[in-house]
Design an enzyme around this catalytic site. Sequence first.
Site, PDB file in Angstrom:
ATOM      1  N   LYS A 168       0.805  -1.222   0.000  1.00  0.00           N
ATOM      2  CA  LYS A 168       0.000   0.000   0.000  1.00  0.00           C
ATOM      3  C   LYS A 168       0.838   1.272   0.000  1.00  0.00           C
ATOM      4  O   LYS A 168       0.345   2.346  -0.383  1.00  0.00           O
ATOM      5  CB  LYS A 168      -0.936  -0.005   1.208  1.00  0.00           C
ATOM      6  CG  LYS A 168      -2.089  -0.999   1.118  1.00  0.00           C
ATOM      7  CD  LYS A 168      -3.127  -0.555   0.105  1.00  0.00           C
ATOM      8  CE  LYS A 168      -4.376  -1.415   0.169  1.00  0.00           C
ATOM      9  NZ  LYS A 168      -5.429  -0.935  -0.738  1.00  0.00           N
ATOM     10  N   SER A 222       0.906  -9.838  -0.254  1.00  0.00           N
ATOM     11  CA  SER A 222       0.638  -8.395  -0.244  1.00  0.00           C
ATOM     12  C   SER A 222       0.869  -7.720   1.093  1.00  0.00           C
ATOM     13  O   SER A 222       1.053  -6.498   1.144  1.00  0.00           O
ATOM     14  CB  SER A 222      -0.802  -8.125  -0.696  1.00  0.00           C
ATOM     15  OG  SER A 222      -1.718  -8.779   0.169  1.00  0.00           O
TER      16      SER A 222
END
Length: 418
Positions: free
Chosen positions: A55, A309
């Site tokens: 992110k 992720s």
Amino acid sequence: MRTRDVTASDVEAAAERLVGVASRTPLELNERLSRATGADVWLKREDLQPVRSYKIRGAYNLVAQLGPDERAAGVVTASAGNHGQGVAYACARLGVHGRVFVPTTTPRQKRDRMQVLGAGWIDLVVTGDTYDDSQEAAAADARRTGAVLVPAFDDARTIAGQGTVVAEIVSQLGRTPDVLAVPVGGGGMLAGCATWAAERAPGTRVVGMEPAGAPTMTRALEAGHPVELAVLDRFVDGAAVRRAGDLTHALVALHAPAMLTVPEGRVCSEMLALYQSDGIIAEPAGALATAGLDAAGIQAGQCVVAIVSGGNNDVSRYAEVLERALVYEGRKHYFLVDFPQEPGALRRFLDEVLGEDDDITLFEYVKKSNRETGPALVGVELGDPLTLPDLLARMAASPMRVEAIDPGSTAYRFLVTP
């Protein structure tokens, strides 16, 4: 860049902005998954970013492009946890004040990390039960204060930043992979990766992996537009989004990657495998891509890359992770057993019903003094899940009345608390 489509050039420009900010995370060949699939499976370790997730790429790419007046107005965002950390890091790095709205379900570990990464440049606001609740609050705050909204996924700058993952993968690999497995929440990374791959790596099959309890993008593609999910399983908190973004949906629909939904129990099994076999601490969303590989139609000999992720997992959640994994694998079962209120009843159940390698993991008994029988909630962990039919047969032959509790039932959620 907010309203037009994203291009591969936008992704490459984002990559330039991220030099010296986002880590060039390792790309590692994974022996366990390679053996299981017959392919060469590589893991892109975005859990090793400074904020422990990808992110940072989208958040920094957006904030870095703000003008002086926008920076002075500050930024506001909503996050399930990881995007907020990326925004916090960007704010501290660029000297921009920000507010981060998170739902009450955001793990404490992620909240604490936002405060640390923000280094005094961000305020944390906890509100609502879901990401979407926090998003509404953040949007209202932006309208009221004039702060710049930093979307977690539905902005071209965020999408371009998140898409830098695939460009980096190809650079490290020295070739384009046959399959790229991408975890999906609101669809930012999928949209960015699919866009870049369509222009620069058209031979790569991109596969989006969504939680079965939050199939946001799948439902949007089926309907032809983003739809709001009526029911949402929040367990995979980093990907539990009730509605896909308008721009992310448009880009995903344009490039048409394959989509798969992954059961939450399967995600839990993969989290444990990543930890126990590979030494990787992945959060639920971080294990999505590797958890879905068994259903991705991978062929022997292919080059496959799965994106891990994020690694922002709260250790207190592992009890629930283990519970969900055992239930999904068919090893853990719960029953209501009506025991005769007489000496030796439990011993007979152990000797005559339970298998040799089975174990009782939960036993809650309520004695009724005016009844001949009393109910007990019994949790059984099987030594081998294939022996369940034998256990059920012995239960049926027993004089005790036994009722299996379906994991999907209301009774299960009421009676069984991991």
